[in-house]
Design a protein around this motif. Structure first.
Motif, PDB file in Angstrom:
ATOM      1  N   ALA A   8     -12.411  -8.163  21.585  1.00 28.37           N
ATOM      2  CA  ALA A   8     -11.261  -8.605  20.804  1.00 28.37           C
ATOM      3  C   ALA A   8     -10.096  -7.675  21.114  1.00 28.37           C
ATOM      4  CB  ALA A   8     -11.577  -8.580  19.314  1.00 28.37           C
ATOM      5  N   THR A   9      -8.901  -8.237  21.136  1.00 24.28           N
ATOM      6  CA  THR A   9      -7.691  -7.464  21.417  1.00 24.28           C
ATOM      7  C   THR A   9      -6.664  -7.769  20.346  1.00 24.28           C
ATOM      8  OG1 THR A   9      -8.111  -7.573  23.786  1.00 24.28           O
ATOM      9  CG2 THR A   9      -5.870  -7.012  23.107  1.00 24.28           C
ATOM     10  N   LEU A  10      -6.090  -6.731  19.788  1.00 23.51           N
ATOM     11  CA  LEU A  10      -5.036  -6.884  18.801  1.00 23.51           C
ATOM     12  C   LEU A  10      -3.710  -6.565  19.469  1.00 23.51           C
ATOM     13  CD1 LEU A  10      -4.437  -7.489  15.799  1.00 23.51           C
ATOM     14  CD2 LEU A  10      -4.447  -5.008  15.451  1.00 23.51           C
ATOM     15  N   GLN A  40      -9.675  -3.590  20.970  1.00 23.38           N
ATOM     16  CA  GLN A  40      -8.649  -2.990  21.823  1.00 23.38           C
ATOM     17  C   GLN A  40      -7.275  -3.318  21.249  1.00 23.38           C
ATOM     18  OE1 GLN A  40      -8.605  -4.761  25.691  1.00 23.38           O
ATOM     19  NE2 GLN A  40      -6.965  -3.473  26.441  1.00 23.38           N
ATOM     20  N   SER A  41      -6.358  -2.364  21.287  1.00 18.02           N
ATOM     21  CA  SER A  41      -4.988  -2.607  20.836  1.00 18.02           C
ATOM     22  C   SER A  41      -4.024  -2.539  21.998  1.00 18.02           C
ATOM     23  CB  SER A  41      -4.566  -1.572  19.788  1.00 18.02           C
ATOM     24  OG  SER A  41      -5.215  -1.796  18.569  1.00 18.02           O
ATOM     25  N   LEU A  42      -3.068  -3.453  22.010  1.00 20.21           N
ATOM     26  CA  LEU A  42      -1.956  -3.427  22.965  1.00 20.21           C
ATOM     27  C   LEU A  42      -0.669  -3.486  22.158  1.00 20.21           C
ATOM     28  CD1 LEU A  42      -3.188  -5.961  25.666  1.00 20.21           C
ATOM     29  CD2 LEU A  42      -3.175  -3.473  25.814  1.00 20.21           C
ATOM     30  N   LEU A 100      -1.339 -10.272  16.579  1.00 20.96           N
ATOM     31  CA  LEU A 100      -2.098 -11.414  17.077  1.00 20.96           C
ATOM     32  C   LEU A 100      -3.461 -10.901  17.538  1.00 20.96           C
ATOM     33  CD1 LEU A 100       1.088 -11.729  18.190  1.00 20.96           C
ATOM     34  CD2 LEU A 100       0.168 -13.943  18.753  1.00 20.96           C
ATOM     35  N   LEU A 101      -4.515 -11.447  16.983  1.00 17.91           N
ATOM     36  CA  LEU A 101      -5.870 -11.080  17.381  1.00 17.91           C
ATOM     37  C   LEU A 101      -6.343 -12.103  18.403  1.00 17.91           C
ATOM     38  CD1 LEU A 101      -8.361  -9.241  16.870  1.00 17.91           C
ATOM     39  CD2 LEU A 101      -9.121 -11.000  15.251  1.00 17.91           C
ATOM     40  N   LEU A 102      -6.690 -11.616  19.595  1.00 14.43           N
ATOM     41  CA  LEU A 102      -7.126 -12.484  20.685  1.00 14.43           C
ATOM     42  C   LEU A 102      -8.611 -12.289  20.936  1.00 14.43           C
ATOM     43  CD1 LEU A 102      -4.287 -11.752  23.280  1.00 14.43           C
ATOM     44  CD2 LEU A 102      -4.262 -13.385  21.390  1.00 14.43           C
ATOM     45  N   ARG A 107      -7.441 -16.412  23.474  1.00 14.76           N
ATOM     46  CA  ARG A 107      -7.025 -17.386  22.454  1.00 14.76           C
ATOM     47  C   ARG A 107      -6.653 -16.632  21.187  1.00 14.76           C
ATOM     48  NH1 ARG A 107     -12.423 -20.836  23.137  1.00 14.76           N
ATOM     49  NH2 ARG A 107     -13.111 -18.724  22.661  1.00 14.76           N
ATOM     50  N   VAL A 108      -5.564 -17.036  20.553  1.00 15.33           N
ATOM     51  CA  VAL A 108      -5.157 -16.405  19.300  1.00 15.33           C
ATOM     52  C   VAL A 108      -6.119 -16.863  18.217  1.00 15.33           C
ATOM     53  CG1 VAL A 108      -3.332 -16.166  17.583  1.00 15.33           C
ATOM     54  CG2 VAL A 108      -2.737 -16.308  20.009  1.00 15.33           C
TER      55      VAL A 108
END
Length: 138
Positions: A8-10, A40-42, A100-102, A107-108
């Motif tokens: 998961a990416t935030l 993970q954060s971006l 936005l959590l992907l 996908r959001v």
């Protein structure tokens, strides 16, 4: 070495300092649970005013000094009008921060903006847990 995809990416998106400050409030409230889930954060900052774009080199070096070294690889500065990026938020307010959590397929899966409250932070944590748990089955 091949890097694994994050489960998961935030994405923390901001157009103004007020939005970046709101995003920091969100993270302060849920950092522990997101770290445990290995989300993970971006960080994406959009500098769209003429002045910011004209002084982008100076501003980027200033921003880089404010960001912890461990986060440098996760920080993106976009020096251009942000209309296309803003259209992804389904909102036109540049003064608030967006999260936005992907999932692994980009996908959001969760979307939030503005100042956080307890229930919205809980919602983000639950969505992150669901995305991470779902990714374990693949």
């Amino acid at each position: 070495m091949r890097q694994k995809k994050a489960r998961a990416t935030l994405i923390e998106l901001s157009f103004r300092m007020s939005g970046a400050n709101q995003n920091k409030q969100w993270i302060d409230m849920c950092e522990k649970s997101l770290r445990e889930l290995k989300v993970q954060s971006l960080y994406l900052t959009v500098n769209e005013t003429f002045l910011f774009r004209a002084l982008s080199g100076f501003i980027q070096s200033t921003q880089r000094r404010k960001i912890p070294l461990r986060d440098h690889d996760s920080y993106i500065v976009f020096n251009s009008p942000g209309d296309k990026i803003l259209s992804l938020t389904q909102n036109s307010n540049r003064l608030v921060g967006y999260l936005l959590l992907l999932d692994r397929e980009a996908r959001v899966r969760w979307y939030g903006y503005g100042a956080p409250d307890e229930s919205s932070v809980r919602s983000l944590e639950e969505a992150a847990r669901a995305v991470v748990d779902e990714s374990k089955t693949f």
